[in-house]
Design a protein around this motif. Structure first.
Motif, PDB file in Angstrom:
ATOM      1  N   HIS A 285       0.882  -1.298   0.127  1.00  0.00           N
ATOM      2  CA  HIS A 285       0.061   0.100   0.024  1.00  0.00           C
ATOM      3  C   HIS A 285       0.879   1.227   0.140  1.00  0.00           C
ATOM      4  O   HIS A 285       0.572   2.194  -0.533  1.00  0.00           O
ATOM      5  CB  HIS A 285      -0.949  -0.007   1.382  1.00  0.00           C
ATOM      6  N   ALA A 286       1.788   1.239   0.834  1.00  0.00           N
ATOM      7  CA  ALA A 286       2.999   2.443   0.803  1.00  0.00           C
ATOM      8  C   ALA A 286       3.493   2.774  -0.483  1.00  0.00           C
ATOM      9  O   ALA A 286       3.656   3.747  -0.982  1.00  0.00           O
ATOM     10  CB  ALA A 286       4.000   2.284   2.008  1.00  0.00           C
ATOM     11  N   ALA A 287       4.063   1.448  -0.998  1.00  0.00           N
ATOM     12  CA  ALA A 287       4.634   1.512  -2.384  1.00  0.00           C
ATOM     13  C   ALA A 287       3.834   2.243  -3.504  1.00  0.00           C
ATOM     14  O   ALA A 287       4.323   2.895  -4.328  1.00  0.00           O
ATOM     15  CB  ALA A 287       5.290   0.105  -2.510  1.00  0.00           C
ATOM     16  N   ASP A 288       2.509   1.762  -3.264  1.00  0.00           N
ATOM     17  CA  ASP A 288       1.561   2.545  -4.292  1.00  0.00           C
ATOM     18  C   ASP A 288       1.510   3.852  -4.519  1.00  0.00           C
ATOM     19  O   ASP A 288       0.900   4.440  -5.303  1.00  0.00           O
ATOM     20  CB  ASP A 288       0.289   1.738  -4.002  1.00  0.00           C
ATOM     21  N   MET A 289       2.060   4.569  -3.271  1.00  0.00           N
ATOM     22  CA  MET A 289       1.934   6.050  -3.256  1.00  0.00           C
ATOM     23  C   MET A 289       2.945   6.633  -3.761  1.00  0.00           C
ATOM     24  O   MET A 289       3.070   7.765  -3.936  1.00  0.00           O
ATOM     25  CB  MET A 289       1.774   6.356  -1.742  1.00  0.00           C
ATOM     26  N   ASN A 290       4.141   5.817  -4.499  1.00  0.00           N
ATOM     27  CA  ASN A 290       5.194   6.288  -5.273  1.00  0.00           C
ATOM     28  C   ASN A 290       5.975   7.484  -4.594  1.00  0.00           C
ATOM     29  O   ASN A 290       6.181   8.591  -5.246  1.00  0.00           O
ATOM     30  CB  ASN A 290       4.859   6.692  -6.518  1.00  0.00           C
ATOM     31  N   ALA A 291       6.280   7.281  -3.116  1.00  0.00           N
ATOM     32  CA  ALA A 291       6.833   8.256  -2.400  1.00  0.00           C
ATOM     33  C   ALA A 291       7.917   7.442  -1.383  1.00  0.00           C
ATOM     34  O   ALA A 291       7.540   7.142  -0.204  1.00  0.00           O
ATOM     35  CB  ALA A 291       5.867   9.136  -1.530  1.00  0.00           C
ATOM     36  N   VAL A 292       8.930   6.920  -1.869  1.00  0.00           N
ATOM     37  CA  VAL A 292       9.788   6.030  -1.050  1.00  0.00           C
ATOM     38  C   VAL A 292      10.508   6.916   0.113  1.00  0.00           C
ATOM     39  O   VAL A 292      10.713   8.062   0.214  1.00  0.00           O
ATOM     40  CB  VAL A 292      11.143   5.429  -1.952  1.00  0.00           C
ATOM     41  N   GLY A 293      10.315   6.129   1.297  1.00  0.00           N
ATOM     42  CA  GLY A 293      10.823   6.692   2.424  1.00  0.00           C
ATOM     43  C   GLY A 293      11.665   5.524   3.303  1.00  0.00           C
ATOM     44  O   GLY A 293      11.881   4.628   2.890  1.00  0.00           O
ATOM     45  N   ALA A 294      12.627   6.116   4.190  1.00  0.00           N
ATOM     46  CA  ALA A 294      13.230   5.066   4.893  1.00  0.00           C
ATOM     47  C   ALA A 294      12.829   3.923   5.538  1.00  0.00           C
ATOM     48  O   ALA A 294      13.141   2.695   5.464  1.00  0.00           O
ATOM     49  CB  ALA A 294      14.195   5.858   6.015  1.00  0.00           C
ATOM     50  N   TYR A 295      11.617   4.150   6.235  1.00  0.00           N
ATOM     51  CA  TYR A 295      10.884   3.023   6.828  1.00  0.00           C
ATOM     52  C   TYR A 295      10.351   1.984   5.737  1.00  0.00           C
ATOM     53  O   TYR A 295      10.274   1.103   6.041  1.00  0.00           O
ATOM     54  CB  TYR A 295       9.624   3.853   7.654  1.00  0.00           C
ATOM     55  N   GLN A 296       9.898   2.607   4.837  1.00  0.00           N
ATOM     56  CA  GLN A 296       9.505   1.576   3.593  1.00  0.00           C
ATOM     57  C   GLN A 296      10.903   0.591   3.159  1.00  0.00           C
ATOM     58  O   GLN A 296      10.611  -0.409   2.914  1.00  0.00           O
ATOM     59  CB  GLN A 296       9.211   2.382   2.456  1.00  0.00           C
ATOM     60  N   LEU A 297      11.742   1.282   3.325  1.00  0.00           N
ATOM     61  CA  LEU A 297      13.078   0.859   2.670  1.00  0.00           C
ATOM     62  C   LEU A 297      13.585  -0.295   3.818  1.00  0.00           C
ATOM     63  O   LEU A 297      13.852  -1.468   3.348  1.00  0.00           O
ATOM     64  CB  LEU A 297      14.385   1.706   2.304  1.00  0.00           C
ATOM     65  N   GLU A 298      13.493   0.041   5.211  1.00  0.00           N
ATOM     66  CA  GLU A 298      13.793  -1.141   6.090  1.00  0.00           C
ATOM     67  C   GLU A 298      12.712  -2.107   6.324  1.00  0.00           C
ATOM     68  O   GLU A 298      13.299  -3.196   6.213  1.00  0.00           O
ATOM     69  CB  GLU A 298      13.730  -0.106   7.409  1.00  0.00           C
ATOM     70  N   ALA A 299      11.485  -1.940   5.904  1.00  0.00           N
ATOM     71  CA  ALA A 299      10.330  -2.868   5.892  1.00  0.00           C
ATOM     72  C   ALA A 299      10.835  -3.767   4.612  1.00  0.00           C
ATOM     73  O   ALA A 299      10.562  -4.854   4.849  1.00  0.00           O
ATOM     74  CB  ALA A 299       9.025  -2.214   5.520  1.00  0.00           C
ATOM     75  N   ALA A 300      11.190  -3.212   3.516  1.00  0.00           N
ATOM     76  CA  ALA A 300      11.361  -4.095   2.412  1.00  0.00           C
ATOM     77  C   ALA A 300      12.518  -4.845   2.695  1.00  0.00           C
ATOM     78  O   ALA A 300      12.695  -6.160   2.132  1.00  0.00           O
ATOM     79  CB  ALA A 300      11.711  -2.945   1.020  1.00  0.00           C
ATOM     80  N   ILE A 301      13.640  -4.583   3.470  1.00  0.00           N
ATOM     81  CA  ILE A 301      14.814  -5.542   3.811  1.00  0.00           C
ATOM     82  C   ILE A 301      14.270  -6.661   4.572  1.00  0.00           C
ATOM     83  O   ILE A 301      14.743  -7.749   4.453  1.00  0.00           O
ATOM     84  CB  ILE A 301      15.695  -4.633   4.486  1.00  0.00           C
ATOM     85  N   GLN A 302      13.258  -6.288   5.663  1.00  0.00           N
ATOM     86  CA  GLN A 302      12.911  -7.364   6.446  1.00  0.00           C
ATOM     87  C   GLN A 302      12.071  -8.291   5.581  1.00  0.00           C
ATOM     88  O   GLN A 302      12.046  -9.531   5.808  1.00  0.00           O
ATOM     89  CB  GLN A 302      12.028  -6.638   7.453  1.00  0.00           C
ATOM     90  N   SER A 303      11.234  -7.654   4.461  1.00  0.00           N
ATOM     91  CA  SER A 303      10.425  -8.574   3.786  1.00  0.00           C
ATOM     92  C   SER A 303      11.465  -9.367   2.826  1.00  0.00           C
ATOM     93  O   SER A 303      10.890 -10.755   2.935  1.00  0.00           O
ATOM     94  CB  SER A 303       9.613  -7.713   2.602  1.00  0.00           C
ATOM     95  N   ALA A 304      12.490  -8.972   2.577  1.00  0.00           N
ATOM     96  CA  ALA A 304      13.238  -9.903   1.790  1.00  0.00           C
ATOM     97  C   ALA A 304      13.855 -10.752   2.796  1.00  0.00           C
ATOM     98  O   ALA A 304      14.308 -12.065   2.310  1.00  0.00           O
ATOM     99  CB  ALA A 304      14.659  -9.023   1.250  1.00  0.00           C
ATOM    100  N   HIS A 305      14.483 -10.741   3.887  1.00  0.00           N
ATOM    101  CA  HIS A 305      14.949 -11.556   4.760  1.00  0.00           C
ATOM    102  C   HIS A 305      13.864 -12.735   5.135  1.00  0.00           C
ATOM    103  O   HIS A 305      14.209 -13.887   4.959  1.00  0.00           O
ATOM    104  CB  HIS A 305      15.391 -10.773   6.124  1.00  0.00           C
TER     105      HIS A 305
END
Length: 414
Positions: A285-305
């Motif tokens: 949902h956050a990614a759909d807003m097309n405004a990348v932020g630090a917490y989104q990137l940290e969450a993406a890292i956790q998602s990858a793990h």
């Protein structure tokens, strides 16, 4: 007064403090605009509860009892002060009217906690004091307990908190949500405060203490409320996803005997699948807003793990790229250590060690994750002597007995 009565009273007071401290401080401070005085009044109310509840019995609504006693103390303080201007008289009337009006305490709108978080994020307050002030006023944490999370001496942090509360009182900072134009400036601090609350609860509990686990639950609850209040902002969703990814693995962090279990060895059947799915939904949902932020990137890292542990083919270089983006937005020692570990996964331990070698000595002197990562990579490169030294350093900096035991075991196997 019986021993069981004393124990029941203490348990009820502890539960009220854990569940309602921030809400009660927020209600009291909303009128007085004096956080320190509100905390003093509430501390006095808890002290009186421990005196009276063993004999009188725990009231049906402990939070309402505490709120009423704290407000009466505040009123007494105003009546006995020398301040007799019109504002003080108005305050007395408002407080007197509301002692009965919303004395249910526990039924108060939970947004009061967020209101206080936004007050603590006011630009007139020193930026370095905002997140610690949130943790103290909303969750009741003291400077000693918070100091490690902010890599600062307890005495220094305590002084910052005192100055921040004095600033709120002297400047007459309003206890209200900021205007729409002010939200971006304050939102980041509020998110940082919520995440710091989650991290404090996560670190303190050591995977077992249900009392302190309440901090992580409250942080997630606050973030959910914030997402609802600001549905157009992607970063609250990113933070919610980050915390949910971490929380979904909470039950797997310890073995049946209480031993620490690193991510790569966790039993994925103990992960909370529903929570992880909610995290993925929030992140998308956050990614759909097309405004990348630090917490989104940290969450993406956790998602990858998580995806990697579940068997998905996640390119190691993709995780490195996520860390590169995170560091570009919000550089931190934690992100740089994480990137070094990601480099080691993508290109080998020597590459990771080279990245760790770029840190300044004063940066990593007391940063435990650095030494744990360095020990692991040194062991992988075949340098057992240096690895044991790093393991010992990491163990010495850890406050968790389970983590210390894990590091000592890893060192003994070299």
């Amino acid at each position: 007064m019986t021993d069981s009565g004393v124990q029941e009273a203490r348990a009820a007071a502890e539960k009220a403090a854990r569940q309602s401290y921030g809400r009660l401080v927020a209600i009291l401070s909303a009128r007085t605009r004096d956080i320190a005085a509100s905390e003093d009044a509430l501390a006095d109310a808890f002290a009186r509860a421990l005196e009276r509840w063993p004999a009188d019995g725990v009231p049906d609504r402990p939070e309402a009892w505490l709120l009423s006693v704290a407000r009466n103390r505040t009123l007494d303080a105003w009546r006995h002060s020398r301040v007799q201007d019109d504002a003080a008289q108005t305050l007395l009337l408002l407080l007197a009217d509301e002692v009965g009006a919303d004395a249910t305490g526990g039924d108060a709108v939970p947004d009061e906690r967020l209101r206080l978080l936004f007050v603590c994020a006011h630009p007139a307050i020193d930026a370095a004091a905002r997140a610690p002030l949130m943790l103290q006023t909303v969750l009741g944490l003291d400077a000693t307990r918070m100091a490690g999370a902010f890599l600062i001496a307890p005495a220094t942090l305590g002084q910052r908190l005192v100055r921040a509360k004095a600033r709120i009182r002297a400047a007459g900072i309003p206890f209200e949500f900021p205007r729409a134009g002010d939200l971006p400036q304050r939102l980041q601090d509020v998110l940082d405060g919520i995440y710091a609350a989650y991290g404090t609860g996560w670190d303190e509990v050591d995977g077992a203490d249900a009392t302190q686990r309440g901090l992580t639950a409250e942080a997630i609850d606050l973030c959910r409320i914030l997402c609802g209040l600001m549905p157009g902002e992607p970063e609250p969703l990113g933070l919610l996803a980050l915390m949910l990814f971490c929380e979904s693995r909470a039950a797997a962090r310890r073995s049946d005997t209480g031993a620490y279990v690193p991510l790569d060895e966790q039993e994925i059947l103990h992960w909370n699948a529903h929570m992880r799915e909610e995290a993925e939904h929030a992140l998308q949902h956050a990614a759909d807003m097309n405004a990348v932020g630090a917490y989104q990137l940290e969450a993406a890292i956790q998602s990858a793990h998580c995806a990697r542990r579940l068997g998905a083919q996640v390119p190691p270089q993709a995780v490195v790229a996520l860390y590169d983006g995170l560091i570009a937005l919000r550089p931190s020692i934690g992100a740089r250590v994480g990137r070094a570990c990601a480099l080691a996964t993508a290109h080998g331990p020597a590459e990771g060690l080279s990245a760790l070698d770029t840190f300044a000595p004063d940066e990593i002197a007391n940063y435990q994750p650095y030494w744990a990562a360095r020990a692991h990579l040194l062991a992988r490169t075949g340098d057992p002597v240096a690895a044991r030294q790093a393991y010992a350093r990491a163990a010495g900096l850890s406050t968790s007995p389970a983590v210390r035991a894990h590091l000592a075991f890893a060192s003994s196997r070299l």
